[in-house]
Write an enzyme that holds these catalytic residues in place. Structure first.
Site, PDB file in Angstrom:
ATOM      1  N   GLU A   1       2.992   1.307   4.434  1.00 62.39           N
ATOM      2  CA  GLU A   1       3.327   0.389   5.475  1.00 62.39           C
ATOM      3  C   GLU A   1       4.425  -0.471   5.310  1.00 62.39           C
ATOM      4  O   GLU A   1       4.515  -2.006   5.398  1.00 62.39           O
ATOM      5  CB  GLU A   1       1.981  -0.380   5.544  1.00 62.39           C
ATOM      6  CG  GLU A   1       1.077   0.688   6.412  1.00 62.39           C
ATOM      7  CD  GLU A   1      -0.361   0.132   6.493  1.00 62.39           C
ATOM      8  OE1 GLU A   1      -0.391  -1.549   6.576  1.00 62.39           O
ATOM      9  OE2 GLU A   1      -1.416   0.042   6.703  1.00 62.39           O
TER      10      GLU A   1
ATOM     11  N   GLU B   1      -0.072 -10.130   2.110  1.00 64.20           N
ATOM     12  CA  GLU B   1      -0.780  -8.195   1.758  1.00 64.20           C
ATOM     13  C   GLU B   1       0.034  -7.404   2.962  1.00 64.20           C
ATOM     14  O   GLU B   1      -0.889  -7.830   4.000  1.00 64.20           O
ATOM     15  CB  GLU B   1      -2.752  -8.868   2.925  1.00 64.20           C
ATOM     16  CG  GLU B   1      -2.864  -9.643   4.018  1.00 64.20           C
ATOM     17  CD  GLU B   1      -3.939  -9.563   4.428  1.00 64.20           C
ATOM     18  OE1 GLU B   1      -5.382  -8.806   3.944  1.00 64.20           O
ATOM     19  OE2 GLU B   1      -4.346 -10.750   5.000  1.00 64.20           O
TER      20      GLU B   1
END
Lengths: 669, 669
Positions: free
Chosen positions: B479, B470
């Site tokens: 990210e 995740e």
């Protein structure tokens, strides 16, 4: 060698040669120099060397150099005699991902190499679809962020029809620009206008001042109005393909009248010329001996050398054109150092001027001759011949400085054969010293009385017939002439005359990439909300001037109101899109009746140099579509201790109101 | 008193009463409070008191006060219970110089007085010709520059047709707005759109955040799309003239369905309601006793008090509408504090997350249930029933944090009745402590192995069947999920599966006056070139979203290239001009087959709150004409140690390319 000896055209005296290949850069450069050229515009890498983006190589593999060694030339040669050209196959926005990736890598590699060589500039070609070049712009913008001295010049055709005439290998390999424009469909009009290509790239690169333009001329030049749009842009060079030269009766290369005129204009503006392509002319068999002269185009005399390289003929023709342009006037030479140089307006009310400032102003004989004429006519009007002997006109010079208006008034009095008594009112104690000395040295005793006082406070012993002042700024009222004269008019007789009697300011929107960038260099809001006195040079007006504010003196109303507010509508005249970087301001002053002093271009007083125009910048340059109507607002505001302007654009789009409350720029009362 | 007890609608629970005159402000306020209202919107000066600009008075003259004394109310009353109204006769851009001058003086005087009283806001009326209000804008802009707490609210009709319905004395005295629009000729379309009035004033005042809007509703509401344009604007209040109320069967005031809906939307967005005009309803003779209830509009139950003032009926109806709006969900209540609050995106690769950040994420049960479902389906697909007993699936959780994905995977394994061996790879040594504890506390021994390592460097002892991670940010790849998973896929079996399998980012242009102003408050370029994670609230999308970048895992190509570049074309849908303040970004991730996690509005996973959208600002908001086509470019770039985005607009006008070279915002590798 330079095209000519004159030094008043900046770098324009250095011509360049565009070379399609340069396998041996040393020989190529040598040949170009022998022909007379001062630099070559040469590919950084062999123009057909399309290479994949570099990857990590297996260990031990030898990677061949992608271009020639930097040891071939000395650093000064690279820096001074070579302008690089990026590879023509580069297409960072290609629909082919491989080509786009390889292009981006090659472009970055070549620009890094050029920076390594400390080249003055690299010339970039536009993309096949110039308005779809966002990737290209992104890479250039990244590179521009890291450059310290090298420039990037976008090479574009002067018009898309002339682009096809190009002899550059780019044009041969790439899709012709006109076809690309047609392919762009809905954008055809924009795409067909090379100025739009430049403008989009410039906006994407946020007006970076290392980004310039090189215009490639074709046999057909765009209209004069079209070409004039470049006057406010950072035009660095024009490329002349040999194919656009004609042949005169004696077999020599020559250019059309319009090309010659445009070139002369370029020379005067310091724009360099670069010749491109192969020689289409050679020295006729029956050539006169070296150093003889021959009749050139239009019967002009052309010096002819015995050329070893046929391109020499073109260089000589360029040199001929360069030397032919009319000499710069003495005044222009003096002003050259001030071209596009931003100065803060004077604050003569708050500050005392220095001796050298007075000296500069006093040198403007036209101005004082005009004042003399105004006083002369006024004296004649006020005193009939029969009273010339006994009647003494009281003339007060308010803001006398070191006395030039006193002297001009005395000359007028002599010429008019009218008697005057002069009061010279001056608040600057240092200037008063000069005045007091002149009373003795210039024989002013008995006629001139020196009054060391602020005209707004002085208690005059008698009333004046004539009030003479020179308190005008570049924008007329911007040095507070209205406030000063309103203060002084209480000692003016009811029928007294103020010289000047009135003045009006004028404004027009302009393109000026350089001025805007110079303001931006300060990196704050304050400087964008300040007006500058500047000798406008690289600028282009977008519409005729319009009247802004008018002041009349004396101002005999019950309640004087020197605040002003105006809405101006400009119909922009350039024959295509353009960009507005702010406004140029001027004034026209009526000294007396039809005696005027003016820096307003249509009525500029000849040979007067005391005032440069004023420049009001805009925080953000904005695009002006063809034929757009611009709506501009200007205010003259007043506070207790200051006067200031605010300005804003409301059409085609609203800008912020500049300088609210005079926060950035004001004139102290 | 507040319209209701709920606290989730901000100031919307406080309703106001617009009063045309307030000769006795104390009594006026008292009456309004008695009716239920919390504040009055009252003239600062008697609305008919047109006075000349102040001049110096002869000595000894007594100048009467231009308005009532500030002693009549206490400071908290002025600040909390009175919103001022500027005089309706003010017309700073009048063709009559005298009226323009008196107007400017009166406006400055009134605003200074209001600031003296510390009023929360002053309501301004638009000019007779709203798009010709440059002088008005100049004065407001000057005043705004000096304000510290008071706001200025421009009161405009929701549409020019409804403007005529206004019961405000302004409309009676001034030229009706619709007529003004018609008079403006060429600008008729623009002039007829009150949003354009606001927008011009806002641009002239450089987007000042103390400038707000008050919309006056008419009997006819503009289309829903038209009204939605105000969602991204600083809409402070809506004015409801009593004349637009209808009468229900029992004689009570009621609003049309559409008005009710719009009002509910306003309440939810914290927009206040102000009632304006005289009562057109009175309590029926046969009124039920106080505190009884009556059937309201649509059969709803309305509490009815015995009103002393007929306006009380309207207040009660507003209170009824306020209390009727649906309850805010628990999640919305939690998120309320984050509305339009700019957060910098996490840098989980560079920084170690804190315990409380993990805790927040772990609370999102929907997310982990969805992951569980994905793992469950994947296990079933990979291991047939007959092999369930003996075959052990190797599952690696890369970036295990404090273990929620480990737990979800174990739950999936139980449900699927498939055996798994789990490696929990985590680089944050602090999170590893939690993991190690959970091995004991949660009975993970023998099944879960904790690996304190960076997944990009770990030397795995065996190959994985399933890689669960995740690592997604609000914009999917922001990210560095792609880089991490590319690094980890070397220990994934050739037929191994990554959960997520793919993710795509989405973008759309938005209006958001507040976000843009919050970015501007930092007063530097860096913040305009940064993306923010933000719970978008006061914003309005200008076009449907479009796909930006997609990444798939595993990515078995010879040469992985995670740079991306895209050109997006948006057809802007608002039914009129609008303004673009930047872009909202979202992602949709395919965890496994048709199990998705999404914050992309059309497919948003219900009840999931781990991600807010991302906001990419623009340095300059730009005007978007009706139906304009916007062309937007976005790049994902990669350097040696960082990844960053650049973005730019090229249509309708080119913006600068934001964040060149990642100079302002990047994610460290």
């Amino acid at each position: 060698m330079p095209l000519g000896k004159r030094t008043d055209c900046g770098d324009a005296k250095y011509a360049g040669l565009d070379v399609p290949f340069a396998c041996d850069i040393v020989e190529t450069l040598e040949n170009a120099l022998l022909c007379g050229f001062d630099f070559v515009m040469a590919p950084l890498v062999h123009p057909r060397y399309r290479r994949p983006a570099p990857t990590a190589l297996p260990r031990g593999t030898f990677q061949p150099p992608f271009t020639r060694s930097d040891l071939l030339l000395s650093s000064p040669q690279w820096a001074g005699q070579v302008v690089g050209k990026a590879s023509p196959w580069i297409d960072c926005d290609s629909p082919s991902p491989a080509l786009a990736r390889d292009s981006a890598a090659a472009l970055q590699q070549e620009l890094a190499w050029a920076a390594h060589l400390s080249l003055q500039a690299v010339v970039l070609t536009p993309l096949p679809q110039p308005l779809n070049g966002a990737n290209y712009a992104r890479i250039l913008n990244q590179v521009l962020g890291g450059l310290t001295s090298m420039a990037l010049w976008l090479r574009i055709p002067a018009s898309t029809s002339s682009g096809a005439d190009s002899t550059d290998p780019t044009a041969a390999e790439g899709e012709p620009a006109a076809a690309a424009a047609a392919a762009a469909g809905g954008r055809a009009r924009l795409a067909g206008d090379p100025w739009e290509w430049w403008n989009q790239l410039r906006f994407l690169c946020h007006h970076n001042n290392r980004l310039g333009v090189v215009l490639e001329l074709g046999a057909d030049l765009p209209s004069a109005e079209d070409l004039q749009r470049w006057r406010g842009e950072p035009l660095k060079a024009v490329v002349l393909p040999t194919s656009i030269f004609m042949t005169n009766k004696r077999g020599y290369p020559t250019l059309s009248k319009r090309h010659q005129e445009f070139l002369a204009d370029c020379f005067r503006r310091g724009v360099q010329v670069v010749l491109s392509g192969n020689a289409h002319h050679s020295l006729p068999e029956a050539a006169p001996a070296s150093n003889a002269v021959a009749a050139g185009p239009g019967g002009a005399v052309v010096p002819v050398a015995a050329p070893q390289n046929p391109l020499r003929l073109y260089w000589e023709y360029l040199s001929f054109l360069f030397r032919k342009i009319e000499a710069t006037s003495e005044q222009e030479v003096v002003e050259m150092g001030y071209r596009d140089y931003l100065q803060s307006p004077l604050q003569p009310l708050q500050d005392n001027l220095e001796s050298q400032t007075y000296e500069t102003f006093e040198r403007d004989s036209t101005k004082y001759t005009t004042y003399e004429e105004a006083v002369y006519r006024c004296l004649l009007d006020r005193v009939p011949q029969e009273e010339a002997e006994q009647r003494v006109t009281v003339l007060m010079v308010v803001g006398a400085g070191r006395g030039p208006l006193v002297a001009a008034s005395l000359r007028a009095s002599l010429r008019a054969k009218r008697r005057i008594r002069v009061y010279a009112v001056e608040k600057n104690p240092n200037a008063v010293v000069t005045l007091q000395n002149r009373v003795v040295s210039d024989g002013w005793e008995g006629t001139v009385r020196i009054v060391p006082a602020d005209m707004r406070e002085w208690d005059a012993p008698e009333q004046a017939d004539i009030l003479v002042s020179e308190l005008l700024g570049s924008f007329g009222d911007n040095e507070l002439s209205p406030e000063c004269l309103d203060g002084a008019q209480r000692f003016l007789k009811p029928d007294g005359v103020s010289i000047p009697q009135a003045y009006t300011s004028y404004l027009q929107p302009i393109t000026s990439h350089k001025l805007w960038n110079d303001v931006r260099a300060y990196d704050d809001v304050e400087h964008f909300e300040t007006a500058y006195v500047v000798k406008l040079f690289k600028f282009h007006p977008l519409a005729p001037t319009q009247e802004v504010f008018t002041f009349e003196h004396p101002n005999r109303v019950e309640r004087i109101d020197n605040t002003r507010s105006i809405r101006l509508e400009f119909e922009c005249t350039p024959p295509g899109g353009t960009v507005c970087h702010g406004f140029a301001g001027y004034f026209d002053a009526q000294l007396y009746r039809d005696v005027h002093l003016s820096i307003h271009p249509p009525t500029h007083t000849p040979n007067m140099f005391s005032w440069f125009p004023i420049y009001f910048p805009l925080r953000t340059p904005f695009y002006v579509p063809q034929g757009a109507r611009m709506e501009v607002h200007m205010w003259r505001c007043e506070g207790k201790h200051k006067v200031w302007y605010e300005w804003a654009v409301t059409q085609p789009l609203a800008s912020p109101i500049h300088n609210p409350g005079g926060r950035s720029y004001f004139v102290g009362l």
